[in-house]
Design a protein around this motif. Sequence first.
Motif, PDB file in Angstrom:
ATOM      1  N   LEU A  96      58.747  98.200 -29.727  1.00 43.98           N
ATOM      2  CA  LEU A  96      58.231  97.590 -30.963  1.00 43.98           C
ATOM      3  C   LEU A  96      56.888  96.894 -30.730  1.00 43.98           C
ATOM      4  O   LEU A  96      56.146  96.624 -31.663  1.00 43.98           O
ATOM      5  N   TYR A  97      56.607  96.597 -29.474  1.00 42.51           N
ATOM      6  CA  TYR A  97      55.515  95.688 -29.088  1.00 42.51           C
ATOM      7  C   TYR A  97      54.160  96.367 -28.933  1.00 42.51           C
ATOM      8  O   TYR A  97      54.052  97.430 -28.334  1.00 42.51           O
ATOM      9  N   GLU A  98      53.147  95.738 -29.491  1.00 43.27           N
ATOM     10  CA  GLU A  98      51.763  96.119 -29.205  1.00 43.27           C
ATOM     11  C   GLU A  98      50.977  94.825 -29.077  1.00 43.27           C
ATOM     12  O   GLU A  98      51.251  93.861 -29.803  1.00 43.27           O
ATOM     13  N   CYS A 172      46.522  89.132 -29.572  1.00 42.38           N
ATOM     14  CA  CYS A 172      47.153  89.392 -30.869  1.00 42.38           C
ATOM     15  C   CYS A 172      48.362  90.278 -30.618  1.00 42.38           C
ATOM     16  O   CYS A 172      48.281  91.223 -29.830  1.00 42.38           O
ATOM     17  N   TYR A 173      49.452  89.961 -31.263  1.00 48.54           N
ATOM     18  CA  TYR A 173      50.693  90.711 -31.037  1.00 48.54           C
ATOM     19  C   TYR A 173      51.181  91.295 -32.364  1.00 48.54           C
ATOM     20  O   TYR A 173      51.159  90.619 -33.394  1.00 48.54           O
ATOM     21  N   LYS A 174      51.635  92.526 -32.290  1.00 52.09           N
ATOM     22  CA  LYS A 174      52.268  93.132 -33.470  1.00 52.09           C
ATOM     23  C   LYS A 174      53.587  93.764 -33.033  1.00 52.09           C
ATOM     24  O   LYS A 174      53.658  94.382 -31.965  1.00 52.09           O
ATOM     25  N   GLY A 186      61.700  92.262 -28.793  1.00 47.74           N
ATOM     26  CA  GLY A 186      60.243  92.373 -28.930  1.00 47.74           C
ATOM     27  C   GLY A 186      59.584  92.279 -27.569  1.00 47.74           C
ATOM     28  O   GLY A 186      58.823  93.155 -27.153  1.00 47.74           O
ATOM     29  N   VAL A 187      59.860  91.197 -26.864  1.00 46.91           N
ATOM     30  CA  VAL A 187      59.389  90.989 -25.487  1.00 46.91           C
ATOM     31  C   VAL A 187      60.517  90.314 -24.733  1.00 46.91           C
ATOM     32  O   VAL A 187      61.104  89.339 -25.242  1.00 46.91           O
ATOM     33  N   ARG A 188      60.790  90.786 -23.515  1.00 43.81           N
ATOM     34  CA  ARG A 188      61.874  90.158 -22.761  1.00 43.81           C
ATOM     35  C   ARG A 188      61.431  88.773 -22.246  1.00 43.81           C
ATOM     36  O   ARG A 188      60.242  88.448 -22.251  1.00 43.81           O
ATOM     37  N   ALA A 189      62.412  87.977 -21.803  1.00 44.85           N
ATOM     38  CA  ALA A 189      62.131  86.608 -21.363  1.00 44.85           C
ATOM     39  C   ALA A 189      61.112  86.615 -20.218  1.00 44.85           C
ATOM     40  O   ALA A 189      61.242  87.384 -19.270  1.00 44.85           O
ATOM     41  N   HIS A 190      60.113  85.766 -20.327  1.00 40.41           N
ATOM     42  CA  HIS A 190      59.052  85.708 -19.306  1.00 40.41           C
ATOM     43  C   HIS A 190      58.317  84.374 -19.406  1.00 40.41           C
ATOM     44  O   HIS A 190      58.456  83.656 -20.399  1.00 40.41           O
ATOM     45  N   THR A 191      57.512  84.105 -18.380  1.00 43.03           N
ATOM     46  CA  THR A 191      56.530  83.015 -18.495  1.00 43.03           C
ATOM     47  C   THR A 191      55.170  83.699 -18.577  1.00 43.03           C
ATOM     48  O   THR A 191      55.007  84.819 -18.093  1.00 43.03           O
ATOM     49  N   ASP A 192      54.202  83.052 -19.189  1.00 41.42           N
ATOM     50  CA  ASP A 192      52.869  83.656 -19.303  1.00 41.42           C
ATOM     51  C   ASP A 192      52.098  83.475 -17.994  1.00 41.42           C
ATOM     52  O   ASP A 192      52.321  82.510 -17.264  1.00 41.42           O
ATOM     53  N   SER A 193      51.176  84.397 -17.759  1.00 38.94           N
ATOM     54  CA  SER A 193      50.429  84.363 -16.492  1.00 38.94           C
ATOM     55  C   SER A 193      49.192  83.462 -16.565  1.00 38.94           C
ATOM     56  O   SER A 193      48.501  83.283 -15.576  1.00 38.94           O
ATOM     57  N   ILE A 198      48.646  78.955 -26.605  1.00 37.51           N
ATOM     58  CA  ILE A 198      48.925  78.273 -27.875  1.00 37.51           C
ATOM     59  C   ILE A 198      49.159  79.351 -28.932  1.00 37.51           C
ATOM     60  O   ILE A 198      48.254  80.106 -29.284  1.00 37.51           O
ATOM     61  N   LEU A 199      50.414  79.408 -29.385  1.00 35.48           N
ATOM     62  CA  LEU A 199      50.834  80.508 -30.262  1.00 35.48           C
ATOM     63  C   LEU A 199      51.007  80.059 -31.700  1.00 35.48           C
ATOM     64  O   LEU A 199      51.444  78.937 -31.963  1.00 35.48           O
ATOM     65  N   ASN A 200      50.672  80.958 -32.612  1.00 35.11           N
ATOM     66  CA  ASN A 200      51.048  80.760 -34.008  1.00 35.11           C
ATOM     67  C   ASN A 200      51.615  82.079 -34.502  1.00 35.11           C
ATOM     68  O   ASN A 200      50.963  83.116 -34.397  1.00 35.11           O
ATOM     69  N   GLY A 205      60.799  84.846 -34.836  1.00 30.27           N
ATOM     70  CA  GLY A 205      61.099  85.852 -33.819  1.00 30.27           C
ATOM     71  C   GLY A 205      60.968  85.269 -32.418  1.00 30.27           C
ATOM     72  O   GLY A 205      61.632  85.697 -31.482  1.00 30.27           O
ATOM     73  N   LEU A 206      60.093  84.247 -32.286  1.00 29.37           N
ATOM     74  CA  LEU A 206      59.869  83.645 -30.970  1.00 29.37           C
ATOM     75  C   LEU A 206      61.010  82.697 -30.604  1.00 29.37           C
ATOM     76  O   LEU A 206      61.418  81.872 -31.428  1.00 29.37           O
ATOM     77  N   GLU A 207      61.496  82.825 -29.380  1.00 34.32           N
ATOM     78  CA  GLU A 207      62.529  81.912 -28.868  1.00 34.32           C
ATOM     79  C   GLU A 207      62.049  81.327 -27.547  1.00 34.32           C
ATOM     80  O   GLU A 207      61.488  82.035 -26.720  1.00 34.32           O
ATOM     81  N   VAL A 245      59.717  79.523 -20.363  1.00 36.22           N
ATOM     82  CA  VAL A 245      60.305  80.857 -20.532  1.00 36.22           C
ATOM     83  C   VAL A 245      60.493  81.120 -22.031  1.00 36.22           C
ATOM     84  O   VAL A 245      61.049  80.289 -22.751  1.00 36.22           O
ATOM     85  N   HIS A 246      60.005  82.262 -22.482  1.00 30.93           N
ATOM     86  CA  HIS A 246      60.132  82.600 -23.905  1.00 30.93           C
ATOM     87  C   HIS A 246      60.340  84.099 -24.073  1.00 30.93           C
ATOM     88  O   HIS A 246      60.100  84.875 -23.155  1.00 30.93           O
ATOM     89  N   ARG A 247      60.803  84.486 -25.265  1.00 32.73           N
ATOM     90  CA  ARG A 247      61.056  85.899 -25.564  1.00 32.73           C
ATOM     91  C   ARG A 247      60.938  86.094 -27.076  1.00 32.73           C
ATOM     92  O   ARG A 247      60.852  85.103 -27.828  1.00 32.73           O
ATOM     93  N   VAL A 248      60.924  87.345 -27.483  1.00 32.32           N
ATOM     94  CA  VAL A 248      60.798  87.622 -28.919  1.00 32.32           C
ATOM     95  C   VAL A 248      61.854  88.637 -29.341  1.00 32.32           C
ATOM     96  O   VAL A 248      62.085  89.629 -28.639  1.00 32.32           O
ATOM     97  N   PHE A 249      62.507  88.370 -30.467  1.00 38.08           N
ATOM     98  CA  PHE A 249      63.412  89.336 -31.084  1.00 38.08           C
ATOM     99  C   PHE A 249      62.921  89.622 -32.498  1.00 38.08           C
ATOM    100  O   PHE A 249      62.457  88.718 -33.193  1.00 38.08           O
ATOM    101  N   GLU A 255      57.128  93.983 -40.446  1.00 36.76           N
ATOM    102  CA  GLU A 255      56.459  93.863 -39.148  1.00 36.76           C
ATOM    103  C   GLU A 255      56.041  92.411 -38.908  1.00 36.76           C
ATOM    104  O   GLU A 255      55.773  91.662 -39.843  1.00 36.76           O
ATOM    105  N   ARG A 256      55.995  92.070 -37.632  1.00 37.40           N
ATOM    106  CA  ARG A 256      55.694  90.681 -37.282  1.00 37.40           C
ATOM    107  C   ARG A 256      54.361  90.610 -36.539  1.00 37.40           C
ATOM    108  O   ARG A 256      54.080  91.466 -35.693  1.00 37.40           O
ATOM    109  N   TYR A 257      53.558  89.592 -36.867  1.00 31.85           N
ATOM    110  CA  TYR A 257      52.298  89.362 -36.161  1.00 31.85           C
ATOM    111  C   TYR A 257      52.327  87.968 -35.552  1.00 31.85           C
ATOM    112  O   TYR A 257      52.924  87.047 -36.105  1.00 31.85           O
ATOM    113  N   SER A 258      51.660  87.836 -34.424  1.00 31.98           N
ATOM    114  CA  SER A 258      51.566  86.529 -33.787  1.00 31.98           C
ATOM    115  C   SER A 258      50.218  86.476 -33.071  1.00 31.98           C
ATOM    116  O   SER A 258      49.644  87.521 -32.726  1.00 31.98           O
ATOM    117  N   LEU A 259      49.704  85.266 -32.863  1.00 32.07           N
ATOM    118  CA  LEU A 259      48.392  85.113 -32.238  1.00 32.07           C
ATOM    119  C   LEU A 259      48.465  84.062 -31.148  1.00 32.07           C
ATOM    120  O   LEU A 259      49.018  82.977 -31.388  1.00 32.07           O
TER     121      LEU A 259
HETATM  122  O1  LIG Z   1      54.907  87.407 -30.097  1.00 28.73           O
HETATM  123  C1  LIG Z   1      54.826  86.264 -29.687  1.00 28.73           C
HETATM  124  O2  LIG Z   1      54.872  85.297 -30.464  1.00 28.73           O
HETATM  125  C2  LIG Z   1      54.676  85.987 -28.211  1.00 28.73           C
HETATM  126  C3  LIG Z   1      54.435  87.185 -27.343  1.00 28.73           C
HETATM  127  C4  LIG Z   1      54.459  86.858 -25.888  1.00 28.73           C
HETATM  128  O3  LIG Z   1      55.044  85.904 -25.488  1.00 28.73           O
HETATM  129  C5  LIG Z   1      53.723  87.645 -24.881  1.00 28.73           C
HETATM  130  O4  LIG Z   1      53.427  88.826 -25.103  1.00 28.73           O
HETATM  131  O5  LIG Z   1      53.425  87.084 -23.803  1.00 28.73           O
END
Ligand SMILES: O=C(O)CCC(=O)C(=O)O
Length: 314
Positions: A96-98, A172-174, A186-193, A198-200, A205-207, A245-249, A255-259
Amino acid sequence: MGSETENRKSLPMIDFNDENLKPGTQTWVSTCDAVRVALEDHGGFLAHYDKVDPLLNHSVFSAMKQLFDLPLQTKMQHTTDKPIYSYAGQRPDIPLYESMAIDNPLNAKSCHNYTTIMWPQGNHQFSESVNSYAKKVAELDYTVKRMVFGSYGLENEKCERLLESTDYVLRCYKYRTPEIGETNLGVRAHTDSGFLTILNQRLNGLEVQLKNGEWFQVDASPSIFVVLAGDAFMVWSNDRICGCVHRVFMNTEVERYSLGLLSYAGKVMEPEEKLVDEEHPLRYKPFDHYGYLRFFLTEEAVKAASRIKAYCGI
Ligand SMILES: O=C(O)CCC(=O)C(=O)O
Ligand SMILES: [Fe+2]
Protein backbone atom coordinates in the motif's frame (compact mmCIF):
# COMPACT_ATOMS: atom_id res chain seq x y z
CA MET A 1 -5.02 8.94 40.04
CA GLY A 2 -7.48 8.52 37.15
CA SER A 3 -5.59 10.96 34.98
CA GLU A 4 -2.27 9.28 35.80
CA THR A 5 -3.60 5.98 34.49
CA GLU A 6 -4.90 7.76 31.40
CA ASN A 7 -1.57 9.50 30.85
CA ARG A 8 0.27 6.25 30.69
CA LYS A 9 -1.98 5.20 27.83
CA SER A 10 -1.33 8.18 25.66
CA LEU A 11 1.57 10.04 24.24
CA PRO A 12 2.01 13.36 26.06
CA MET A 13 0.49 16.38 24.33
CA ILE A 14 2.57 19.56 24.60
CA ASP A 15 1.24 23.01 23.77
CA PHE A 16 3.42 25.18 21.50
CA ASN A 17 0.85 27.93 20.98
CA ASP A 18 1.15 29.75 24.30
CA GLU A 19 2.19 33.37 23.82
CA ASN A 20 4.45 33.07 26.86
CA LEU A 21 6.49 30.32 25.26
CA LYS A 22 9.65 32.39 24.95
CA PRO A 23 13.11 31.75 26.42
CA GLY A 24 13.35 33.20 29.90
CA THR A 25 9.73 32.61 30.90
CA GLN A 26 8.49 30.01 33.37
CA THR A 27 6.32 28.51 30.61
CA TRP A 28 9.46 28.03 28.51
CA VAL A 29 11.33 26.29 31.33
CA SER A 30 8.47 23.93 32.17
CA THR A 31 7.84 23.14 28.48
CA CYS A 32 11.57 22.40 27.97
CA ASP A 33 11.37 19.83 30.75
CA ALA A 34 8.11 18.35 29.45
CA VAL A 35 9.70 17.91 26.01
CA ARG A 36 12.81 16.24 27.40
CA VAL A 37 10.83 13.94 29.72
CA ALA A 38 8.46 12.90 26.88
CA LEU A 39 11.44 12.13 24.63
CA GLU A 40 13.24 10.21 27.38
CA ASP A 41 10.08 8.28 28.30
CA HIS A 42 8.54 7.52 24.92
CA GLY A 43 10.92 8.91 22.26
CA GLY A 44 8.17 11.27 21.17
CA PHE A 45 5.13 13.40 21.90
CA LEU A 46 2.26 15.24 20.26
CA ALA A 47 2.81 18.92 19.62
CA HIS A 48 -0.22 21.17 19.55
CA TYR A 49 1.05 23.70 17.02
CA ASP A 50 -1.26 25.98 15.07
CA LYS A 51 1.29 27.96 13.02
CA VAL A 52 0.45 25.99 9.88
CA ASP A 53 -2.59 27.79 8.59
CA PRO A 54 -5.51 25.46 7.63
CA LEU A 55 -5.35 26.86 4.07
CA LEU A 56 -1.65 26.00 3.83
CA ASN A 57 -2.35 22.55 5.25
CA HIS A 58 -5.04 22.04 2.63
CA SER A 59 -2.82 23.32 -0.15
CA VAL A 60 0.19 21.13 0.77
CA PHE A 61 -1.93 17.98 0.97
CA SER A 62 -3.54 18.79 -2.43
CA ALA A 63 0.01 19.20 -3.75
CA MET A 64 0.87 15.74 -2.36
CA LYS A 65 -2.07 14.19 -4.16
CA GLN A 66 -0.90 15.76 -7.43
CA LEU A 67 2.60 14.42 -6.82
CA PHE A 68 1.52 10.83 -6.21
CA ASP A 69 -0.90 10.99 -9.16
CA LEU A 70 2.07 11.42 -11.54
CA PRO A 71 3.10 8.39 -13.62
CA LEU A 72 5.34 5.96 -11.74
CA GLN A 73 8.21 6.59 -14.15
CA THR A 74 8.10 10.32 -13.40
CA LYS A 75 7.97 9.71 -9.65
CA MET A 76 10.94 7.35 -9.80
CA GLN A 77 13.23 9.95 -11.35
CA HIS A 78 16.37 10.51 -9.35
CA THR A 79 16.23 13.84 -7.53
CA THR A 80 19.14 13.82 -5.07
CA ASP A 81 22.62 12.40 -4.61
CA LYS A 82 22.02 11.87 -0.91
CA PRO A 83 21.15 8.32 0.10
CA ILE A 84 17.63 9.29 1.16
CA TYR A 85 15.91 7.01 -1.37
CA SER A 86 13.88 9.68 -3.06
CA TYR A 87 11.13 7.34 -4.28
CA ALA A 88 10.16 4.26 -2.26
CA GLY A 89 7.26 1.99 -3.03
CA GLN A 90 6.09 -1.01 -5.01
CA ARG A 91 7.30 -3.28 -2.20
CA PRO A 92 5.59 -6.68 -2.03
CA ASP A 93 5.72 -6.74 1.80
CA ILE A 94 4.03 -3.33 2.15
CA PRO A 95 2.13 -2.96 -1.14
CA LEU A 96 0.00 0.00 0.00
CA TYR A 97 3.00 2.24 0.73
CA GLU A 98 4.64 4.84 -1.46
CA SER A 99 6.88 7.66 -0.37
CA MET A 100 8.80 10.49 -1.98
CA ALA A 101 11.37 12.90 -0.61
CA ILE A 102 12.03 16.56 -1.29
CA ASP A 103 15.58 17.40 -0.35
CA ASN A 104 16.32 20.77 1.29
CA PRO A 105 12.67 21.94 1.32
CA LEU A 106 13.45 25.06 3.37
CA ASN A 107 15.15 26.47 0.31
CA ALA A 108 12.79 27.93 -2.32
CA LYS A 109 15.21 27.14 -5.16
CA SER A 110 15.50 23.46 -4.16
CA CYS A 111 11.69 23.21 -4.10
CA HIS A 112 11.57 24.83 -7.51
CA ASN A 113 14.21 22.45 -8.92
CA TYR A 114 12.38 19.42 -7.56
CA THR A 115 9.10 20.70 -8.98
CA THR A 116 10.65 21.20 -12.42
CA ILE A 117 11.85 17.58 -12.47
CA MET A 118 8.34 16.36 -11.70
CA TRP A 119 6.53 18.96 -13.86
CA PRO A 120 8.85 20.29 -16.61
CA GLN A 121 6.09 22.80 -17.51
CA GLY A 122 6.22 24.08 -13.89
CA ASN A 123 3.82 23.91 -10.93
CA HIS A 124 4.13 27.03 -8.85
CA GLN A 125 1.43 26.04 -6.37
CA PHE A 126 3.32 22.82 -5.55
CA SER A 127 6.69 24.43 -5.05
CA GLU A 128 5.28 27.35 -3.06
CA SER A 129 3.15 25.30 -0.66
CA VAL A 130 5.90 22.73 -0.01
CA ASN A 131 8.41 25.47 0.81
CA SER A 132 6.00 27.43 3.07
CA TYR A 133 4.88 24.28 4.88
CA ALA A 134 8.44 23.06 5.48
CA LYS A 135 9.51 26.45 6.86
CA LYS A 136 6.64 26.51 9.35
CA VAL A 137 7.31 22.96 10.55
CA ALA A 138 11.04 23.66 10.76
CA GLU A 139 10.28 26.39 13.32
CA LEU A 140 8.77 23.69 15.51
CA ASP A 141 11.83 21.48 14.90
CA TYR A 142 14.18 24.30 16.01
CA THR A 143 12.07 24.99 19.09
CA VAL A 144 12.02 21.35 20.14
CA LYS A 145 15.80 21.02 19.76
CA ARG A 146 16.47 24.29 21.61
CA MET A 147 14.22 23.02 24.40
CA VAL A 148 16.06 19.72 24.71
CA PHE A 149 19.40 21.53 24.90
CA GLY A 150 17.91 23.94 27.44
CA SER A 151 16.53 21.20 29.61
CA TYR A 152 19.90 19.39 29.69
CA GLY A 153 21.54 22.69 30.66
CA LEU A 154 23.60 22.87 27.45
CA GLU A 155 24.71 26.12 25.84
CA ASN A 156 22.49 27.65 23.14
CA GLU A 157 25.50 27.99 20.83
CA LYS A 158 25.86 24.23 20.77
CA CYS A 159 22.29 23.90 19.60
CA GLU A 160 22.70 26.61 16.98
CA ARG A 161 25.76 24.75 15.62
CA LEU A 162 23.74 21.55 15.41
CA LEU A 163 20.88 23.36 13.62
CA GLU A 164 23.30 24.97 11.16
CA SER A 165 24.74 21.62 10.18
CA THR A 166 21.34 19.96 9.84
CA ASP A 167 19.94 18.82 6.49
CA TYR A 168 16.17 18.68 6.11
CA VAL A 169 14.05 16.47 3.93
CA LEU A 170 10.30 16.63 3.46
CA ARG A 171 9.04 13.08 3.06
CA CYS A 172 5.57 12.49 1.69
CA TYR A 173 3.71 9.24 2.23
CA LYS A 174 0.74 7.81 0.39
CA TYR A 175 -1.12 4.60 1.19
CA ARG A 176 -3.71 3.21 -1.18
CA THR A 177 -6.62 1.22 0.22
CA PRO A 178 -6.09 -2.54 0.46
CA GLU A 179 -7.76 -4.83 -2.02
CA ILE A 180 -9.78 -7.81 -0.74
CA GLY A 181 -7.45 -10.30 0.92
CA GLU A 182 -4.54 -7.85 0.97
CA THR A 183 -2.72 -6.80 4.17
CA ASN A 184 -3.78 -3.52 5.75
CA LEU A 185 -0.25 -2.96 7.08
CA GLY A 186 1.03 0.40 5.85
CA VAL A 187 4.52 0.33 7.37
CA ARG A 188 5.79 -2.21 9.87
CA ALA A 189 7.03 -1.12 13.32
CA HIS A 190 10.32 0.79 13.06
CA THR A 191 12.31 3.74 14.32
CA ASP A 192 13.29 6.46 11.85
CA SER A 193 16.89 6.73 10.70
CA GLY A 194 16.99 10.53 11.06
CA PHE A 195 17.51 12.82 14.03
CA LEU A 196 13.96 14.07 14.51
CA THR A 197 10.78 13.47 12.48
CA ILE A 198 7.77 15.77 12.65
CA LEU A 199 4.69 14.18 11.14
CA ASN A 200 1.27 15.44 10.20
CA GLN A 201 -1.20 12.90 8.90
CA ARG A 202 -4.28 13.57 6.78
CA LEU A 203 -6.14 10.51 8.05
CA ASN A 204 -5.73 8.24 11.06
CA GLY A 205 -3.45 5.22 10.72
CA LEU A 206 -0.28 6.11 12.64
CA GLU A 207 0.38 4.18 15.84
CA VAL A 208 3.16 4.92 18.31
CA GLN A 209 4.52 2.49 20.87
CA LEU A 210 4.50 3.82 24.42
CA LYS A 211 7.07 3.05 27.08
CA ASN A 212 4.81 0.34 28.55
CA GLY A 213 4.68 -1.43 25.16
CA GLU A 214 1.08 -0.43 24.36
CA TRP A 215 0.21 1.03 20.97
CA PHE A 216 -1.25 4.52 20.88
CA GLN A 217 -3.33 5.57 17.85
CA VAL A 218 -2.71 9.16 16.86
CA ASP A 219 -5.76 11.19 15.81
CA ALA A 220 -5.25 13.22 12.65
CA SER A 221 -5.60 16.99 12.94
CA PRO A 222 -4.03 19.89 10.99
CA SER A 223 -2.70 21.33 14.27
CA ILE A 224 -1.37 18.13 15.87
CA PHE A 225 2.20 17.26 14.90
CA VAL A 226 3.76 14.00 15.98
CA VAL A 227 7.35 14.56 17.07
CA LEU A 228 9.46 11.38 16.96
CA ALA A 229 13.09 10.92 17.92
CA GLY A 230 15.09 8.93 15.38
CA ASP A 231 18.26 6.83 15.63
CA ALA A 232 20.59 9.85 15.39
CA PHE A 233 18.95 11.40 18.46
CA MET A 234 19.94 8.24 20.37
CA VAL A 235 23.55 8.78 19.33
CA TRP A 236 23.57 12.48 20.19
CA SER A 237 21.91 11.89 23.59
CA ASN A 238 24.12 8.88 24.35
CA ASP A 239 20.97 6.73 24.75
CA ARG A 240 19.10 9.04 27.13
CA ILE A 241 16.55 9.45 24.37
CA CYS A 242 15.50 6.37 22.39
CA GLY A 243 14.09 6.23 18.89
CA CYS A 244 10.29 6.14 18.91
CA VAL A 245 8.82 2.92 17.52
CA HIS A 246 5.86 3.53 15.21
CA ARG A 247 3.85 1.80 12.48
CA VAL A 248 0.95 2.48 10.15
CA PHE A 249 -2.25 0.54 9.47
CA MET A 250 -4.77 1.44 6.79
CA ASN A 251 -8.15 1.33 8.44
CA THR A 252 -10.00 3.62 6.09
CA GLU A 253 -11.80 3.28 2.79
CA VAL A 254 -9.92 6.23 1.35
CA GLU A 255 -6.26 6.68 0.52
CA ARG A 256 -4.14 8.14 3.27
CA TYR A 257 -1.51 10.89 3.01
CA SER A 258 1.02 11.93 5.59
CA LEU A 259 3.93 14.39 5.62
CA GLY A 260 7.13 14.27 7.61
CA LEU A 261 9.87 16.85 8.06
CA LEU A 262 12.99 14.80 8.78
CA SER A 263 16.35 16.11 9.93
CA TYR A 264 19.78 14.60 9.32
CA ALA A 265 23.20 15.51 10.69
CA GLY A 266 25.14 17.07 7.83
CA LYS A 267 28.45 16.69 9.72
CA VAL A 268 30.00 13.82 11.66
CA MET A 269 28.31 13.90 15.05
CA GLU A 270 29.45 12.60 18.43
CA PRO A 271 27.41 11.96 21.56
CA GLU A 272 27.07 15.24 23.47
CA GLU A 273 30.01 15.24 25.89
CA LYS A 274 27.94 16.56 28.80
CA LEU A 275 25.61 13.58 28.49
CA VAL A 276 28.48 11.16 29.04
CA ASP A 277 29.31 10.42 32.69
CA GLU A 278 29.88 7.51 35.04
CA GLU A 279 26.23 6.59 35.02
CA HIS A 280 26.02 7.00 31.24
CA PRO A 281 29.32 5.81 29.76
CA LEU A 282 30.04 6.60 26.11
CA ARG A 283 27.80 4.38 23.98
CA TYR A 284 28.62 5.48 20.40
CA LYS A 285 31.56 6.18 18.12
CA PRO A 286 31.50 9.30 15.93
CA PHE A 287 28.52 9.01 13.61
CA ASP A 288 28.36 9.80 9.91
CA HIS A 289 24.66 10.10 9.13
CA TYR A 290 24.89 9.52 5.39
CA GLY A 291 27.22 6.57 6.03
CA TYR A 292 24.49 5.22 8.30
CA LEU A 293 21.82 5.65 5.64
CA ARG A 294 23.98 3.71 3.17
CA PHE A 295 24.48 0.97 5.80
CA PHE A 296 20.76 0.94 6.68
CA LEU A 297 19.57 -1.36 3.91
CA THR A 298 22.54 -3.74 3.88
CA GLU A 299 22.05 -7.36 4.91
CA GLU A 300 24.15 -6.77 8.04
CA ALA A 301 21.88 -3.91 9.12
CA VAL A 302 18.64 -5.74 8.38
CA LYS A 303 19.80 -8.73 10.47
CA ALA A 304 20.96 -6.62 13.42
CA ALA A 305 18.88 -6.34 16.61
CA SER A 306 19.63 -2.60 16.52
CA ARG A 307 20.89 -1.04 13.29
CA ILE A 308 22.30 2.01 14.99
CA LYS A 309 24.26 -0.11 17.52
CA ALA A 310 25.49 -2.32 14.67
CA TYR A 311 26.69 0.79 12.83
CA CYS A 312 28.40 2.82 15.53
CA GLY A 313 27.64 1.35 18.98
CA ILE A 314 30.45 0.78 21.46
O1 LIG B 1 2.68 7.46 7.26
C1 LIG B 1 3.12 7.95 8.28
O2 LIG B 1 2.45 8.74 8.95
C2 LIG B 1 4.50 7.59 8.77
C3 LIG B 1 5.34 6.78 7.83
C4 LIG B 1 6.63 6.33 8.44
O3 LIG B 1 6.74 6.23 9.62
C5 LIG B 1 7.83 6.04 7.64
O4 LIG B 1 7.73 5.73 6.44
O5 LIG B 1 8.94 6.11 8.21
FE1 LIG C 1 8.75 6.27 10.27
